[in-house]
Motif scaffolding. Structure first.
Motif, mmCIF file in Angstrom:
data_model
loop_
_atom_site.group_PDB
_atom_site.id
_atom_site.type_symbol
_atom_site.label_atom_id
_atom_site.label_comp_id
_atom_site.label_asym_id
_atom_site.label_seq_id
_atom_site.Cartn_x
_atom_site.Cartn_y
_atom_site.Cartn_z
ATOM 1 N N THR A 103 0.832 -1.188 0.101
ATOM 2 C CA THR A 103 0.092 0.059 0.111
ATOM 3 C C THR A 103 0.999 1.368 -0.102
ATOM 4 O O THR A 103 0.432 2.031 -0.686
ATOM 5 C CB THR A 103 -0.916 -0.171 1.076
ATOM 6 O OG1 THR A 103 -1.723 -1.426 1.055
ATOM 7 C CG2 THR A 103 -1.953 1.214 1.129
ATOM 8 N N ASP A 162 -4.412 -3.629 -5.460
ATOM 9 C CA ASP A 162 -3.544 -4.064 -4.229
ATOM 10 C C ASP A 162 -4.118 -5.266 -3.598
ATOM 11 O O ASP A 162 -5.379 -5.146 -3.308
ATOM 12 C CB ASP A 162 -3.726 -2.644 -3.401
ATOM 13 C CG ASP A 162 -3.071 -2.877 -2.041
ATOM 14 O OD1 ASP A 162 -2.506 -4.072 -1.834
ATOM 15 O OD2 ASP A 162 -2.907 -1.836 -1.350
ATOM 16 N N ARG A 171 -2.792 -1.565 12.208
ATOM 17 C CA ARG A 171 -3.515 -2.777 11.841
ATOM 18 C C ARG A 171 -3.557 -3.741 12.898
ATOM 19 O O ARG A 171 -2.494 -3.779 13.720
ATOM 20 C CB ARG A 171 -2.494 -3.315 10.656
ATOM 21 C CG ARG A 171 -2.276 -2.409 9.557
ATOM 22 C CD ARG A 171 -3.776 -2.295 8.552
ATOM 23 N NE ARG A 171 -4.292 -3.769 8.128
ATOM 24 C CZ ARG A 171 -4.006 -4.011 6.936
ATOM 25 N NH1 ARG A 171 -3.392 -3.395 6.197
ATOM 26 N NH2 ARG A 171 -4.431 -5.286 6.769
#
Ligand code: ATP
Ligand code: MG
Length: 192
Positions: free
Chosen positions: A18, A89, A137
Motif C-alpha cells: 500500500t 492491491d 493494523r
C-alpha cells in the motif's frame, strides 16, 4: 495506441504494497495519467456490506464458498473500470484455517484479465519489523520462519497466475527506506 494496463500487485502483509502503490499513484498523477487504484480487500468488504455484512472481521470468518462469491463480485466491479491504468492491491493468498487460499483463483483472473503482475518482496527481517511497528493494523502473531514460508507460498501462487493468464511477473524488492526507488523501478519496468 497504448493499451490499457491492469496491474495486479501482490505481497504478504507488511511487505509495503500500500505504501508503494500510494507512491506510484502519486507519481503517475503528477504525469497526468488516468489511474485507478483499488484495494481488493476493501472492495470485498464494500460488496459484503451491500450483502448485509457490518463488521470487517466477519469477512474472513465466512465460509470459503461465501468468500469466493464476494471475490467474484469484487472482480466484476474492477473489470468495469476502463481507466488507462488500473492497479489492484491484493494478496497472492490468504491464510485460512483450511490452508493457503488463493487471492487470485482462475475464475477471478478470467474476469480481471491482468496485463501485468508485480510481486513485492523484502528481507524477512524487514517485513517482521514493519508488521511490528505498524500499530494501525491488527495483525496475527508472527515469526521469521512463518514469514519465510509465506514468501515461498507467494512465489508459487504468483507463478501459477502467470501461467494461467500469460501475463509477466515483475519481482520487486522493497528495500528499507527506498520506497521511491522501488516505485520508479516498477513504473519503468512495466512502462506506466
Ligand atoms: P497489508 O497486506 O497488511 O495491507 P502492506 O503490504 O500494504 O500490508 P504497508 O501497510 O504498505 O504494507 O506497510 C507496512 C509498514 O511498513 C508501514 O508502517 C510502512 O510505513 C512500512 N514500510 C513500507 N515500505 C517501507 C520501506 N521501503 N521502508 C521502510 N518502511 C516501509
Ligand atoms: Mg496494504
Amino acid at each position: 495506441m497504448a493499451e490499457n494496463k491492469r496491474v495486479v500487485m501482490v505481497g504478504i502483509p507488511g511487505v509495503g504494497k500500500t505504501t508503494l502503490l500510494t507512491k506510484i499513484v502519486e507519481i503517475l498523477k503528477n504525469h497526468k495519467k488516468n489511474v485507478y487504484m483499488v484495494s481488493y480487500g476493501t472492495l470485498m468488504f464494500e460488496v459484503a456490506k451491500e450483502n448485509g455484512l457490518t463488521d470487517r472481521d466477519e469477512l474472513r470468518k465466512l465460509s470459503v464458498s461465501e468468500q469466493q462469491k464476494l471475490q467474484k463480485l469484487a472482480a466484476e466491479k474492477i473489470a468495469g473500470h476502463d481507466e488507462e491504468i488500473v492497479i489492484i492491491d491484493t494478496h497472492a493468498f490468504i491464510n485460512s484455517p483450511e490452508g493457503y487460499y488463493p487471492g487470485l483463483p482462475e475464475h477471478v483472473l478470467k474476469i480481471i484479465k491482468p496485463t501485468n503482475f508485480v510481486s513485492v518482496s523484502a528481507k524477512p527481517e524487514e517485513i517482521y519489523n514493519r508488521r511490528m511497528k505498524d500499530d494501525t493494523r491488527n495483525r496475527d502473531k508472527i515469526t521469521l520462519a512463518v514469514i519465510k514460508k509465506e514468501l515461498d507460498v507467494q512465489s508459487g501462487m504468483i507463478s501459477a497466475c502467470a501461467v494461467i493468464t500469460g501475463a509477466p511477473v515483475r519481482l520487486v524488492l522493497n528495500h528499507e527506506g527506498k520506497v521511491e526507488e522501488a516505485a520508479d523501478k516498477i513504473i519503468r519496468a512495466i512502462g506506466l
